[in-house]
Scaffold this motif. Structure first.
Motif, short mmCIF file in Angstrom:
data_model
loop_
_atom_site.label_atom_id
_atom_site.label_comp_id
_atom_site.label_asym_id
_atom_site.label_seq_id
_atom_site.Cartn_x
_atom_site.Cartn_y
_atom_site.Cartn_z
N LEU A 110 0.81 -1.22 0.00
CA LEU A 110 0.00 0.00 0.00
C LEU A 110 0.85 1.27 0.00
CD1 LEU A 110 -2.86 -1.09 2.43
CD2 LEU A 110 -2.98 -0.84 -0.07
N ILE A 111 2.00 1.24 0.67
CA ILE A 111 2.91 2.39 0.63
C ILE A 111 3.29 2.69 -0.82
CG2 ILE A 111 5.24 3.22 1.20
CD1 ILE A 111 5.04 1.46 3.76
N SER A 112 3.68 1.65 -1.53
CA SER A 112 4.21 1.80 -2.89
C SER A 112 3.15 2.09 -3.94
CB SER A 112 4.96 0.54 -3.29
OG SER A 112 6.04 0.33 -2.42
N THR A 113 1.90 1.74 -3.66
CA THR A 113 0.85 1.92 -4.67
C THR A 113 -0.17 2.99 -4.29
OG1 THR A 113 -0.48 0.14 -3.70
CG2 THR A 113 1.06 -0.48 -5.46
N ALA A 114 0.08 3.71 -3.20
CA ALA A 114 -0.87 4.73 -2.74
C ALA A 114 -1.08 5.85 -3.75
CB ALA A 114 -0.40 5.32 -1.41
N PRO A 128 -0.34 -4.24 -10.26
CA PRO A 128 -1.01 -2.94 -10.28
C PRO A 128 -1.52 -2.51 -8.90
CG PRO A 128 -2.47 -4.62 -11.09
CD PRO A 128 -1.14 -5.30 -10.84
N SER A 129 -1.80 -1.23 -8.79
CA SER A 129 -2.43 -0.69 -7.59
C SER A 129 -3.89 -1.14 -7.57
CB SER A 129 -2.36 0.83 -7.60
OG SER A 129 -3.12 1.38 -6.55
N VAL A 130 -4.36 -1.55 -6.39
CA VAL A 130 -5.78 -1.90 -6.27
C VAL A 130 -6.58 -0.76 -5.65
CG1 VAL A 130 -5.42 -4.39 -6.15
CG2 VAL A 130 -5.45 -3.05 -4.04
N THR A 131 -5.87 0.27 -5.19
CA THR A 131 -6.55 1.38 -4.52
C THR A 131 -6.66 2.62 -5.38
OG1 THR A 131 -4.48 2.20 -3.57
CG2 THR A 131 -5.76 0.63 -2.25
N GLY A 132 -5.80 2.77 -6.38
CA GLY A 132 -5.74 4.03 -7.09
C GLY A 132 -5.10 5.06 -6.17
N GLN A 133 -5.27 6.32 -6.47
CA GLN A 133 -4.69 7.36 -5.62
C GLN A 133 -5.54 7.56 -4.37
OE1 GLN A 133 -4.28 10.75 -8.28
NE2 GLN A 133 -2.07 10.40 -8.29
N VAL A 134 -4.91 7.43 -3.22
CA VAL A 134 -5.59 7.65 -1.95
C VAL A 134 -4.69 8.55 -1.11
CG1 VAL A 134 -6.54 6.59 0.13
CG2 VAL A 134 -6.68 5.38 -2.06
N GLU A 138 -0.24 6.45 2.07
CA GLU A 138 1.19 6.15 2.19
C GLU A 138 1.68 6.39 3.62
OE1 GLU A 138 5.41 7.39 0.05
OE2 GLU A 138 3.55 8.32 -0.58
N ASP A 139 1.22 7.48 4.25
CA ASP A 139 1.65 7.79 5.62
C ASP A 139 1.12 6.78 6.63
OD1 ASP A 139 2.94 10.06 4.65
OD2 ASP A 139 1.20 11.35 5.01
N VAL A 140 -0.16 6.46 6.53
CA VAL A 140 -0.77 5.50 7.47
C VAL A 140 -0.15 4.12 7.27
CG1 VAL A 140 -2.91 4.33 8.11
CG2 VAL A 140 -2.93 6.79 7.62
N ALA A 141 -0.06 3.68 6.01
CA ALA A 141 0.53 2.37 5.72
C ALA A 141 2.00 2.33 6.15
CB ALA A 141 0.39 2.05 4.23
N GLY A 142 2.68 3.46 6.02
CA GLY A 142 4.08 3.53 6.43
C GLY A 142 4.27 3.31 7.91
N LYS A 143 3.40 3.90 8.71
CA LYS A 143 3.47 3.70 10.17
C LYS A 143 3.16 2.25 10.54
CE LYS A 143 2.76 8.38 11.67
NZ LYS A 143 2.06 9.45 11.05
N VAL A 144 2.14 1.70 9.93
CA VAL A 144 1.77 0.30 10.19
C VAL A 144 2.94 -0.61 9.78
CG1 VAL A 144 0.24 -1.58 9.47
CG2 VAL A 144 -0.71 0.68 9.99
N HIS A 145 3.51 -0.35 8.61
CA HIS A 145 4.62 -1.14 8.09
C HIS A 145 5.81 -1.10 9.05
CE1 HIS A 145 6.71 -3.12 4.75
NE2 HIS A 145 7.72 -2.29 4.91
N TYR A 146 6.16 0.08 9.48
CA TYR A 146 7.31 0.29 10.37
C TYR A 146 7.14 -0.47 11.69
CZ TYR A 146 10.67 2.70 13.37
OH TYR A 146 11.69 2.98 14.25
N TRP A 147 6.03 -0.22 12.38
CA TRP A 147 5.85 -0.81 13.71
C TRP A 147 5.61 -2.32 13.65
CZ3 TRP A 147 7.94 1.50 17.49
CH2 TRP A 147 8.03 2.88 17.49
#
Length: 184
Positions: A110-114, A128-134, A138-147
């Protein structure tokens, strides 16, 4: 060594998938930790994320296959020497490990396809991205990914220490079974 798990031993498929996942998780963690400090002019600035994303998506496919394999070939029964609390904690740890792995992999995707772009996997194929532009995904997914990545590596470390405890202190077959070396 048999292909499938038995009541007393892990089969070669489970053993290979276990160790491939372990190597990939720790390798991706190390690469992720390294690449966050890369500067724009560093030679690895574009290469490291490309490798990280590619291996991550391949790991996601492997984890789906591993989950399917668990339905086809159930884990060996716990050893008679294992205490009830050890069995419960081991089962709970495995569930959490699976959840963390999938959470880290999906959040990385999700970070990479946001921004709506796809991910090229080693220039072999595109996901491909399944979300399109959201916005802010990227910020929310980044925090989840990190922790979740830190939690995953921490729990995987405890998991490894527990296996070593069984091998060194308890002197049972727990570690040897996952290495494919247990006595028949």
């Amino acid at each position: 060594m048999e292909l499938r798990n038995t009541d007393t031993h892990y089969g070669i498929v489970q053993v290979l998938m276990h160790w491939l996942v372990a190597i990939a998780v720790f390798g991706l963690f190390a690469l992720g930790y390294y690449m966050v400090d890369l500067g724009y002019y560093d030679a690895w600035y574009r290469t490291a994320p490309h490798i990280h994303k590619s291996v991550g998506l391949l790991l996601l496919a492997l984890m789906v296959a591993r989950l399917a394999w668990r339905w086809v070939s159930s884990a060996p029964t716990p050893q008679a020497s294992h205490k009830r609390w050890e069995i419960v904690l081991a089962h709970l740890a495995h569930i959490i490990l699976y959840l963390l792995i999938f959470t880290v992999l999906v959040s990385g995707y999700l970070i990479s396809t946001a921004d709506g772009s796809s991910i090229m996997v080693f220039n072999w194929f595109e996901v491909p991205s399944v979300t399109g532009q959201v916005k802010q995904l990227e910020d929310v997914a980044g925090k989840v990914h990190y922790w979740c990545a830190w939690a995953l590596v921490g729990l995987a470390g405890v998991h490894g220490l527990a296996a070593i405890k069984h091998h060194v202190i308890d002197r049972d077959e727990t570690l040897r079974r996952m290495l494919g070396l247990s006595a028949r």
